[in-house]
Design an enzyme around this catalytic site. Structure first.
Site, PDB file in Angstrom:
ATOM      1  N   TYR A   1       0.769  11.361  -2.963  1.00  0.00           N
ATOM      2  CA  TYR A   1       0.679  11.840  -4.342  1.00  0.00           C
ATOM      3  C   TYR A   1       0.494  13.359  -4.425  1.00  0.00           C
ATOM      4  CZ  TYR A   1       0.142   6.830  -5.087  1.00  0.00           C
ATOM      5  OH  TYR A   1       0.338   5.477  -5.078  1.00  0.00           O
TER       6      TYR A   1
ATOM      7  N   CYS B   1      -0.736  30.045 -13.170  1.00  0.00           N
ATOM      8  CA  CYS B   1      -1.359  30.731 -14.290  1.00  0.00           C
ATOM      9  C   CYS B   1      -2.108  29.756 -15.192  1.00  0.00           C
ATOM     10  CB  CYS B   1      -0.304  31.493 -15.077  1.00  0.00           C
ATOM     11  SG  CYS B   1       0.452  32.721 -14.046  1.00  0.00           S
TER      12      CYS B   1
ATOM     13  N   PRO C   1       0.810  -1.214   0.000  1.00  0.00           N
ATOM     14  CA  PRO C   1       0.000   0.000   0.000  1.00  0.00           C
ATOM     15  C   PRO C   1       0.848   1.270   0.000  1.00  0.00           C
ATOM     16  CG  PRO C   1       0.044  -0.967   2.202  1.00  0.00           C
ATOM     17  CD  PRO C   1       0.858  -1.868   1.330  1.00  0.00           C
TER      18      PRO C   1
HETATM   19  N1  LLP Z   1       1.912  -1.198  -6.295  1.00  0.00           N
HETATM   20  C1  LLP Z   1       1.908  -0.869  -7.599  1.00  0.00           C
HETATM   21  C2  LLP Z   1       2.477  -1.800  -8.571  1.00  0.00           C
HETATM   22  C3  LLP Z   1       1.366   0.362  -8.005  1.00  0.00           C
HETATM   23  O1  LLP Z   1       1.361   0.682  -9.294  1.00  0.00           O
HETATM   24  C4  LLP Z   1       0.835   1.249  -7.043  1.00  0.00           C
HETATM   25  C5  LLP Z   1       0.281   2.546  -7.434  1.00  0.00           C
HETATM   26  C6  LLP Z   1       0.868   0.862  -5.688  1.00  0.00           C
HETATM   27  C7  LLP Z   1       1.407  -0.379  -5.352  1.00  0.00           C
HETATM   28  C8  LLP Z   1       0.327   1.728  -4.586  1.00  0.00           C
HETATM   29  O2  LLP Z   1      -1.023   1.961  -4.751  1.00  0.00           O
HETATM   30  P1  LLP Z   1      -1.834   2.776  -3.610  1.00  0.00           P
HETATM   31  O3  LLP Z   1      -1.867   1.898  -2.373  1.00  0.00           O
HETATM   32  O4  LLP Z   1      -1.121   4.032  -3.376  1.00  0.00           O
HETATM   33  O5  LLP Z   1      -3.180   2.962  -4.214  1.00  0.00           O
HETATM   34  N2  LLP Z   1      -1.138   9.322  -8.791  1.00  0.00           N
HETATM   35  C9  LLP Z   1      -2.405   8.641  -8.530  1.00  0.00           C
HETATM   36  C10 LLP Z   1      -2.193   7.254  -7.961  1.00  0.00           C
HETATM   37  C11 LLP Z   1      -1.373   6.363  -8.864  1.00  0.00           C
HETATM   38  C12 LLP Z   1      -1.116   5.002  -8.278  1.00  0.00           C
HETATM   39  C13 LLP Z   1      -0.170   4.238  -9.133  1.00  0.00           C
HETATM   40  N3  LLP Z   1       0.207   2.962  -8.626  1.00  0.00           N
HETATM   41  C14 LLP Z   1      -3.236   9.507  -7.591  1.00  0.00           C
HETATM   42  O6  LLP Z   1      -2.775  10.579  -7.181  1.00  0.00           O
HETATM   43  O7  LLP Z   1      -4.363   9.164  -7.268  1.00  0.00           O
END
Ligand code: LLP
Length: 442
Positions: A394, A365, A295
């Protein structure tokens, strides 16, 4: 049982005797005065609390390994805290590898992910002893084997697969094939395994890896993912006599940005994951594999807030009231990129009646640079400190220098102590990499 990802605010948020909001025992207004705004503030207690939620929730399965997805927020201090809580790291670039390395992390606890890792990045991972590389595609299999051979090493790998489950945050679909840039399609796994077994003698395959999406509120999707991973492990054993003993189910658990968001707790997720895994172990008659979960957002998001100072305002005749802050899409691109919604309060007016609806505009801007549309706030004025909640994940990690604005500082708060963990960029930092070729100076 609730877990920390189900709260909008850091757990230590309260009103203090100055009549201001405090987090980690630190008055937000005083933090803004001392360190300036925009300011990222991280609450250490909240980070540690969600780590404990995860560990407790998954304790019913013996072989579980928690990995933190660094892409959500990668700094050396944050890496130290996660390491101290017993987490490993999922990293996706040389920069993230280097950050955890410089933080003194045992590199055996690091997994390197990504769909287009470069030669240099893979070589760095091998040199620094990264524990696992999750290989994403055929090109990378061949490249990695070649690099491993040149270092005379055997590299421990997983195969990233696309399980054919697509998550749209509040619903998901299962398809035979997924149109995704990540991982091996289910129909390509056998060919990859044959190559590893017959041609790529410097690669040792340990298991399968998948990731089904982010900001997930659905629990059943994890059960379906596990069924596919275990089924494939069994199939590969039957076909190749291959004993894979690791599955990595990725990350994805959602957080509560606003009241409408109702993410499940780590305990609900753990129940369904462990229950499905135990059922699949029986059904497919395999040895219990080591379970990895990675996570990102749910570990770090709730611990973070961003403080801004309110500046100019504009009342559109018969329309919205805009108040501008001294940051915006460069320190938090999520509202303009994903229409993400955030909740905020005025740190110096936590008790005042919510008497007006305003739209919080950024200072960049671009008319799309709106941080929060139509939020109820007290009467606000220039100089008030706006606290936007749930910005730990993020935000800094996707921040830019758009309009050549310096990135904010980041402060870690705990037990009334506040420490800088990222310095505010200076104007000199901004021109540090600029070069004027001699011929232009003549
Ligand atoms: N493992 C892999 C292979 C991933 O691609 C990701 C996130 C994670 C773990 C972690 O996922 P999380 O637990 O954070 O959901 N920029 C976007 C989120 C992109 C997530 C990409 N991969 C946002 O701001 O919502």
């Amino acid at each position: 049982m609730n877990s920390t990802n189900q709260f909008i605010k850091p757990l230590t948020t309260k009103k203090n005797e100055n009549g201001n909001i405090e987090i980690g025992g630190c008055d937000l207004v005083l933090l803004a005065e001392k360190f300036g705004t925009p300011l990222y503030v991280l609450d250490e207690y909240t980070i540690r609390s969600i780590c404990k939620d995860y560990k407790k929730a998954f304790s019913a399965y013996d072989k579980v390994n928690m990995m933190y997805a660094s892409k959500a927020l990668c700094t050396m201090a944050v890496s130290k805290i996660l390491d101290n809580e017993g987490f490993g790291f999922d990293v996706v670039s040389a920069g993230e590898i280097y950050t955890v390395y410089k933080a003194g992390i045992n590199m055996a606890k690091v997994l390197f992910n990504g769909n287009n890792k470069s030669y240099d990045e893979l070589a760095l991972a091998i040199k620094l002893g990264v524990g696992r590389i999750s290989v994403d595609n055929f090109f990378e299999l061949s490249l990695l084997n070649e690099i491993a051979k040149s270092y005379d090493k055997t590299v421990d790998i997983l195969l990233r697969i696309t399980p054919g489950i697509e998550c749209h945050t509040h619903e998901y679909i299962q398809t035979g094939h997924l149109d995704s840039k990540f991982g091996f399609d289910l129909t390509q796994i056998d060919e990859a395994v044959e190559l590893i077994l017959n041609n790529y003698s410097n690669l040792k395959l340990h298991g399968l890896h998948a990731h089904i999406g982010s900001q997930i509120f659905e629990t059943k999707i994890y059960g379906d993912e596990i069924e596919i991973l275990v089924r494939e492990i069994k199939r590969l054993d039957d076909k190749f006599g291959l004993k894979l003993d690791e599955i990595n189910i990725g990350g994805g658990l959602g957080v509560k940005y606003t009241e409408e968001d109702l993410p499940p707790s780590t305990y609900e997720i753990a129940n369904i994951v462990i229950d499905s895994l135990n059922k699949c172990i029986k059904k497919y008659n395999i040895e219990p594999p080591a379970l990895f979960i990675e996570p990102g957002r749910s570990i770090i998001s709730t611990s973070g807030v961003t403080l801004y100072t309110l500046g100019s305002s504009k009342q559109v005749p018969k329309g919205r009231t805009y108040f501008a802050v001294d940051g915006g899409m460069a320190d938090n691109p999520r509202p303009s990129m994903y229409q993400a919604k955030y909740y905020a309060e005025i740190a110096n007016k936590p008790d005042c009646e919510l008497s007006q609806e305003i739209t919080v505009a950024g200072r960049f801007c671009e008319s799309g640079d709106i941080l929060i549309k139509d939020i109820q706030l007290p009467q606000v004025e220039e100089g008030d400190i706006l606290c936007v909640y749930n910005t730990g994940a993020y935000n800094y990690s996707m921040a830019s220098n758009y309009n050549r604005v310096q990135k904010p500082a980041m402060i870690l708060v705990n037990n009334s102590q506040s420490d800088i963990i990222i310095n505010r960029e200076t104007l000199d930092d901004l021109v540090h990499h600029d070069v004027i070729p001699d011929r232009l100076s003549k």
